[in-house]
Design a protein around this motif. Sequence first.
Motif, PDB file in Angstrom:
ATOM      1  N   ARG A 418     -35.742  40.478 -31.401  1.00 36.67           N
ATOM      2  CA  ARG A 418     -36.242  39.107 -31.578  1.00 36.67           C
ATOM      3  C   ARG A 418     -35.105  38.148 -31.895  1.00 36.67           C
ATOM      4  O   ARG A 418     -35.057  37.017 -31.404  1.00 36.67           O
ATOM      5  CB  ARG A 418     -37.314  39.082 -32.670  1.00 36.67           C
ATOM      6  CG  ARG A 418     -38.643  39.683 -32.252  1.00 36.67           C
ATOM      7  CD  ARG A 418     -39.726  39.365 -33.252  1.00 36.67           C
ATOM      8  NE  ARG A 418     -39.550  40.110 -34.488  1.00 36.67           N
ATOM      9  CZ  ARG A 418     -40.101  41.294 -34.721  1.00 36.67           C
ATOM     10  NH1 ARG A 418     -40.862  41.871 -33.789  1.00 36.67           N
ATOM     11  NH2 ARG A 418     -39.908  41.916 -35.869  1.00 36.67           N
ATOM     12  N   GLU A 419     -34.178  38.603 -32.734  1.00 42.67           N
ATOM     13  CA  GLU A 419     -33.036  37.757 -33.097  1.00 42.67           C
ATOM     14  C   GLU A 419     -32.118  37.553 -31.883  1.00 42.67           C
ATOM     15  O   GLU A 419     -31.613  36.451 -31.647  1.00 42.67           O
ATOM     16  CB  GLU A 419     -32.251  38.401 -34.243  1.00 42.67           C
ATOM     17  CG  GLU A 419     -32.995  38.480 -35.568  1.00 42.67           C
ATOM     18  CD  GLU A 419     -33.139  37.123 -36.239  1.00 42.67           C
ATOM     19  OE1 GLU A 419     -32.226  36.297 -36.104  1.00 42.67           O
ATOM     20  OE2 GLU A 419     -34.183  36.897 -36.882  1.00 42.67           O
ATOM     21  N   ALA A 420     -31.912  38.610 -31.110  1.00 40.61           N
ATOM     22  CA  ALA A 420     -31.001  38.537 -29.963  1.00 40.61           C
ATOM     23  C   ALA A 420     -31.527  37.595 -28.880  1.00 40.61           C
ATOM     24  O   ALA A 420     -30.744  36.906 -28.209  1.00 40.61           O
ATOM     25  CB  ALA A 420     -30.767  39.931 -29.390  1.00 40.61           C
ATOM     26  N   LEU A 421     -32.855  37.559 -28.688  1.00 36.31           N
ATOM     27  CA  LEU A 421     -33.426  36.685 -27.666  1.00 36.31           C
ATOM     28  C   LEU A 421     -33.137  35.212 -27.936  1.00 36.31           C
ATOM     29  O   LEU A 421     -33.067  34.406 -27.011  1.00 36.31           O
ATOM     30  CB  LEU A 421     -34.939  36.916 -27.563  1.00 36.31           C
ATOM     31  CG  LEU A 421     -35.371  38.188 -26.827  1.00 36.31           C
ATOM     32  CD1 LEU A 421     -36.879  38.382 -26.938  1.00 36.31           C
ATOM     33  CD2 LEU A 421     -34.948  38.153 -25.365  1.00 36.31           C
ATOM     34  N   LYS A 422     -32.948  34.855 -29.201  1.00 27.46           N
ATOM     35  CA  LYS A 422     -32.592  33.476 -29.552  1.00 27.46           C
ATOM     36  C   LYS A 422     -31.219  33.106 -28.995  1.00 27.46           C
ATOM     37  O   LYS A 422     -30.928  31.927 -28.801  1.00 27.46           O
ATOM     38  CB  LYS A 422     -32.597  33.294 -31.076  1.00 27.46           C
ATOM     39  CG  LYS A 422     -33.964  33.502 -31.727  1.00 27.46           C
ATOM     40  CD  LYS A 422     -33.863  33.419 -33.242  1.00 27.46           C
ATOM     41  CE  LYS A 422     -35.210  33.737 -33.906  1.00 27.46           C
ATOM     42  NZ  LYS A 422     -35.094  33.720 -35.394  1.00 27.46           N
ATOM     43  N   ILE A 425     -30.042  37.116 -25.224  1.00 23.47           N
ATOM     44  CA  ILE A 425     -29.643  38.505 -24.975  1.00 23.47           C
ATOM     45  C   ILE A 425     -30.868  39.399 -25.058  1.00 23.47           C
ATOM     46  O   ILE A 425     -31.588  39.384 -26.062  1.00 23.47           O
ATOM     47  CB  ILE A 425     -28.582  38.976 -25.998  1.00 23.47           C
ATOM     48  CG1 ILE A 425     -27.362  38.050 -25.971  1.00 23.47           C
ATOM     49  CG2 ILE A 425     -28.174  40.423 -25.720  1.00 23.47           C
ATOM     50  CD1 ILE A 425     -26.392  38.295 -27.112  1.00 23.47           C
ATOM     51  N   GLY A 426     -31.126  40.179 -24.014  1.00 22.81           N
ATOM     52  CA  GLY A 426     -32.257  41.094 -24.004  1.00 22.81           C
ATOM     53  C   GLY A 426     -31.817  42.540 -23.913  1.00 22.81           C
ATOM     54  O   GLY A 426     -30.822  42.860 -23.269  1.00 22.81           O
ATOM     55  N   PHE A 427     -32.570  43.432 -24.573  1.00 23.85           N
ATOM     56  CA  PHE A 427     -32.331  44.875 -24.483  1.00 23.85           C
ATOM     57  C   PHE A 427     -33.632  45.592 -24.810  1.00 23.85           C
ATOM     58  O   PHE A 427     -34.626  44.959 -25.194  1.00 23.85           O
ATOM     59  CB  PHE A 427     -31.214  45.324 -25.441  1.00 23.85           C
ATOM     60  CG  PHE A 427     -31.554  45.143 -26.899  1.00 23.85           C
ATOM     61  CD1 PHE A 427     -32.259  46.121 -27.590  1.00 23.85           C
ATOM     62  CD2 PHE A 427     -31.194  43.992 -27.581  1.00 23.85           C
ATOM     63  CE1 PHE A 427     -32.588  45.955 -28.930  1.00 23.85           C
ATOM     64  CE2 PHE A 427     -31.524  43.808 -28.912  1.00 23.85           C
ATOM     65  CZ  PHE A 427     -32.223  44.793 -29.595  1.00 23.85           C
ATOM     66  N   ASP A 457     -18.646  38.774 -25.113  1.00 26.48           N
ATOM     67  CA  ASP A 457     -19.141  37.853 -26.139  1.00 26.48           C
ATOM     68  C   ASP A 457     -20.552  38.224 -26.587  1.00 26.48           C
ATOM     69  O   ASP A 457     -20.900  38.085 -27.767  1.00 26.48           O
ATOM     70  CB  ASP A 457     -19.130  36.411 -25.621  1.00 26.48           C
ATOM     71  CG  ASP A 457     -17.732  35.835 -25.476  1.00 26.48           C
ATOM     72  OD1 ASP A 457     -16.808  36.387 -26.110  1.00 26.48           O
ATOM     73  OD2 ASP A 457     -17.561  34.860 -24.730  1.00 26.48           O
ATOM     74  N   ALA A 458     -21.368  38.697 -25.645  1.00 27.26           N
ATOM     75  CA  ALA A 458     -22.740  39.093 -25.981  1.00 27.26           C
ATOM     76  C   ALA A 458     -22.734  40.270 -26.954  1.00 27.26           C
ATOM     77  O   ALA A 458     -23.520  40.301 -27.910  1.00 27.26           O
ATOM     78  CB  ALA A 458     -23.515  39.459 -24.709  1.00 27.26           C
ATOM     79  N   PHE A 459     -21.839  41.231 -26.730  1.00 30.07           N
ATOM     80  CA  PHE A 459     -21.754  42.364 -27.648  1.00 30.07           C
ATOM     81  C   PHE A 459     -21.200  41.930 -28.999  1.00 30.07           C
ATOM     82  O   PHE A 459     -21.606  42.463 -30.040  1.00 30.07           O
ATOM     83  CB  PHE A 459     -20.902  43.481 -27.042  1.00 30.07           C
ATOM     84  CG  PHE A 459     -21.639  44.329 -26.052  1.00 30.07           C
ATOM     85  CD1 PHE A 459     -22.741  45.076 -26.442  1.00 30.07           C
ATOM     86  CD2 PHE A 459     -21.251  44.384 -24.726  1.00 30.07           C
ATOM     87  CE1 PHE A 459     -23.435  45.853 -25.539  1.00 30.07           C
ATOM     88  CE2 PHE A 459     -21.950  45.152 -23.807  1.00 30.07           C
ATOM     89  CZ  PHE A 459     -23.038  45.884 -24.214  1.00 30.07           C
TER      90      PHE A 459
END
Length: 474
Positions: A418-422, A425-427, A457-459
């Motif tokens: 949920r935090e990453a989607l902000k 970033i999806g996984f 940068d995403a990682f």
Amino acid sequence: MAIKSFRYEQVINKIEETITGLQLQPGDKLPSVRKVSGELKVSLTTVNQAYAILEAKGSIISRPGSGFYINTVSKNVLTTRRFIPLPENVEVSSMAAAMMKNTNKYSVINFSSLSPINEYLPITRINKAMQASMKEDSNIYQYTFLEGHPRLRKQIALQSFDWDKSIKQDEILITNGCMEAINLCLDAITKSDDIVAVESPVYAGILQCLESKGLKALGINMDPVTGLDLDDLENALNNNKVAACIFMPVCQNPYGCSMPEENKIRLVKILGERGIPLIEDDALGELYFEKSRPLPAKAYDTYDNVLFCSSFSKSLMPGFRIGWVAAGKYLAEIEKLKFAENISTNGLLQDAIARFLESGNYQTHIKRLRQFAKKQACQYRNAILKYFPEETKITEPVGGYSLWVELPENVNALTLQREALKFGIGFCPGQIFSASNHFQNFMRINCCPMWTTRIDDAFKTLGKLVRSIGNRQV
């Protein structure tokens, strides 16, 4: 800064870059101390100290008189997490559907879907094959044969030419992807409330299939290197009435591991002697990182008990959704179900793939795709080790497109998602890979998006979020 002034950390970084560039794997030998010294123009002492630090970290090991090797047992390598196998009602569809919907809607960088990128697909050649099909074969405008286009079935059968138990053309049924093949197999050999043994963790799509049919899942423990725990399987079969099994012996999703040959032979024997059908999911089998792929369990099937399911979705054209099943003695029943379901599979796409296979370009394409997948996995894995907390553990896959990541115990993967989607970033969170809501601090990362600074940068962002969530729970 001149190379001479590299500190030990910079020499270590350079060595790690070499590992990535050469696509070295656990057990591979590293360049000698003298060679590294010459290439980086630093002293032998500096290189020895850098190697000593890497050895202390568990990244490499030294073998007296032989040199340094990438460690096969690293503190960051995932180990087996065991659970007691119990039949479970499956309730993951809502969670999985919401996860995929949110990922598609909000993510800019998608680490969820296992699908090769266009840059590594033979699009031009496939387009030419489709044009030839439309020009030369008027039959493609009509319903094709129920069992599939003869041209494609012949090419698929040829792929098993060197198996001891090869597949014949008339044993193959073409389907709309591997998942339809698996669904048809389940419909043919199970009924509602039956128990089906699956791997743990297992691809979420398999659990969704079981849920839609009212079947119970029996999770069998996995080893990150050798795959299915056969002792665990035998114990589970002795204590439960299992109607069928669904396993991925080669390039398992999400582990990326492959069962040794002797284990596949034993698996076929265990199930064959009990008369329990094995639905073999080989959707990722072609993506083995080395030059030639391991044989599937079907190649050792002397019991006519393995229903072999595969497709071209992961290796050639994801959007075509062309798969197949070689179901042995169950084929006639599966053909009836296929006819009732949708009559047949797209004839034009079948013919185009068949023409591409006939051209002899498929193996060249697969070789290139394997090299891409291996390099991507290495780059992604290094980034996770670089940016995530030190206690993070990761699989070391031998094939496929995914990494299975164990986060610190106090980090919930759904919260992280949920935090990453902000941040776009999806996984895939680990919870959807188990009917028992195991793997709450696990995630699956798809390594298909081409490596760029944007991915790096995403990682970096994911690593910060993992630390932030972990700190909140302390």
